[in-house]
Enzyme design. Structure first.
Site, PDB file in Angstrom:
ATOM      1  N   LYS A 189       0.775  -1.081   0.051  1.00 55.79           N
ATOM      2  CA  LYS A 189       0.096   0.067  -0.065  1.00 55.79           C
ATOM      3  C   LYS A 189       0.927   1.275  -0.028  1.00 55.79           C
ATOM      4  O   LYS A 189       0.575   2.236   0.650  1.00 55.79           O
ATOM      5  CB  LYS A 189      -0.860  -0.045   1.371  1.00 55.79           C
ATOM      6  CG  LYS A 189      -1.868  -1.080   0.950  1.00 55.79           C
ATOM      7  CD  LYS A 189      -2.900  -1.440   2.208  1.00 55.79           C
ATOM      8  CE  LYS A 189      -3.779  -2.570   2.461  1.00 55.79           C
ATOM      9  NZ  LYS A 189      -3.035  -3.825   2.610  1.00 55.79           N
TER      10      LYS A 189
HETATM   11  P1  OMP Z   1      -7.219 -12.123   6.191  1.00 59.40           P
HETATM   12  O1  OMP Z   1      -8.310 -11.072   6.686  1.00 59.40           O
HETATM   13  O2  OMP Z   1      -6.243 -12.630   7.395  1.00 59.40           O
HETATM   14  O3  OMP Z   1      -7.470 -12.923   5.176  1.00 59.40           O
HETATM   15  O4  OMP Z   1      -5.865 -10.965   5.794  1.00 59.40           O
HETATM   16  C1  OMP Z   1      -6.615  -9.949   4.748  1.00 59.40           C
HETATM   17  C2  OMP Z   1      -5.131  -9.550   3.725  1.00 59.40           C
HETATM   18  O5  OMP Z   1      -5.822  -8.613   3.135  1.00 59.40           O
HETATM   19  C3  OMP Z   1      -4.337  -8.563   4.845  1.00 59.40           C
HETATM   20  O6  OMP Z   1      -3.002  -8.386   4.296  1.00 59.40           O
HETATM   21  C4  OMP Z   1      -4.869  -7.153   4.709  1.00 59.40           C
HETATM   22  O7  OMP Z   1      -3.894  -6.052   4.857  1.00 59.40           O
HETATM   23  C5  OMP Z   1      -5.231  -7.022   3.076  1.00 59.40           C
HETATM   24  N1  OMP Z   1      -6.495  -6.128   2.881  1.00 59.40           N
HETATM   25  C6  OMP Z   1      -7.544  -6.148   3.439  1.00 59.40           C
HETATM   26  O8  OMP Z   1      -7.716  -7.014   4.484  1.00 59.40           O
HETATM   27  N2  OMP Z   1      -8.480  -5.293   3.401  1.00 59.40           N
HETATM   28  C7  OMP Z   1      -8.424  -4.328   2.292  1.00 59.40           C
HETATM   29  O9  OMP Z   1      -9.240  -3.486   2.014  1.00 59.40           O
HETATM   30  C8  OMP Z   1      -7.271  -4.360   1.535  1.00 59.40           C
HETATM   31  C9  OMP Z   1      -6.216  -5.483   1.702  1.00 59.40           C
HETATM   32  C10 OMP Z   1      -5.127  -5.336   0.680  1.00 59.40           C
HETATM   33  O10 OMP Z   1      -4.804  -4.440   0.079  1.00 59.40           O
HETATM   34  O11 OMP Z   1      -4.690  -6.492   0.363  1.00 59.40           O
END
Ligand code: OMP
Length: 268
Positions: free
Chosen positions: A95
């Site tokens: 990001k």
């Molecule tokens: P889990 O919730 O464990 O599946 O992880 C979600 C992953 O996606 C993490 O690495 C977050 O930083 C990322 N993420 C989000 O959860 N929400 C968003 O809106 C955007 C991201 C991202 O850009 O990957």
């Protein structure tokens, strides 16, 4: 090969849109990695990749978790990218964005040196702030549109005087720019917007996190997407067992089971 062609080819070959989020959390990695290895994060990533590579179209590396481990984290990233090579899409989830000369430094590190295929960026410093990424024409930049967290309502979903939401204005600005090698991140909790966007822009890649630990409705999500170039990210729900004291055998079997399960469900 252009990113979109690589993405399309791998989705077809593996018959899934699953992206495994590699978020190596020091408090959740099974205990045996710390007992058995001098670089537990590297071995953790290696075990995850080697056991899931056949079932995932992409791997998204959240840089925050790697930075915590310092030099060992950087080595783990290099080793992971080497293992994946061209067998899956690699996304750097940093990001990142800044004034252009600083973004150029990020682009040199993550695209030119480490060789990631794509990166996630925050758009709020404007189009020029991510141009150094966009100028690498064989790579793709995923711009945050609406995120999965409740903070999305603080700014992204604000209504402007022209009655558009702020995130819609952001999307329009980038789509109308000179660059075509971009995609957008939509949190899985915003199915209504994903459906509309994917119907109107069926050639723009989407990255969708928020399934699994964050509780997004996977079935409804898959039914609503009208664009084949999408990736759905799952991190914690695949990576971590409920019990951190599992044996290696138990860990690998639960990893494979959850990965195969998501791989089959994230299919159109
Ligand atoms: P889990 O919730 O464990 O599946 O992880 C979600 C992953 O996606 C993490 O690495 C977050 O930083 C990322 N993420 C989000 O959860 N929400 C968003 O809106 C955007 C991201 C991202 O850009 O990957």
């Amino acid at each position: 090969m252009k990113y979109i062609d690589k993405l399309r080819t791998i989705i077809k070959k593996k018959n899934t849109h699953l992206t495994i989020g590699i978020d190596p959390d020091v408090t959740k990695i099974p205990e045996f990695f710390f007992n058995e290895y001098s670089n537990p994060i590297e071995k953790f990533c290696e075990n995850v990749i080697e056991n899931t590579l056949d079932y995932a179209t992409a791997f998204k590396f959240n840089i925050a978790f790697f930075e915590y481990f310092g030099e060992a984290g950087f080595k783990a990233l290099e080793n992971s990218l080497r293992l994946i090579s061209d067998k899956a899409i690699t996304i750097c989830d940093g990001k990142r964005c800044d004034i252009p000369n600083t973004t150029e430094a990020y682009a040199k590190t993550y695209f030119d040196k480490l060789g990631f295929d794509a990166i996630t960026v925050s758009p709020y410093m404007g189009v020029e702030s991510i141009e150094p990424f966009l100028n690498r024409s064989d790579k793709l930049t995923y711009i945050l549109a609406i995120t999965s967290n409740k903070g999305a309502y603080d700014f992204q979903l604000l209504e402007l005087k022209n009655e558009k939401k702020l995130f819609e204005e952001v999307i329009e600005k980038f789509i109308n720019s000179y660059y075509k090698n971009l995609g957008f991140v939509f949190g899985a909790s915003h199915i209504k917007y994903i459906e509309v966007f994917s119907k109107n822009h069926c050639h723009i890649p989407l990255l969708i996190p928020g399934i699994g630990a964050q509780g997004g409705d996977l079935k409804m999500l898959i039914e609503s997407i009208k664009n084949e170039l999408f990736l759905v990210n799952v991190s914690r729900a695949i990576l971590y067992p409920t019990n951190p004291f599992v044996s290696r055998k138990e860990y690998l079997s639960s990893l494979l089971k959850s990965c195969k399960d998501y791989s089959e469900k994230i299919r159109v």
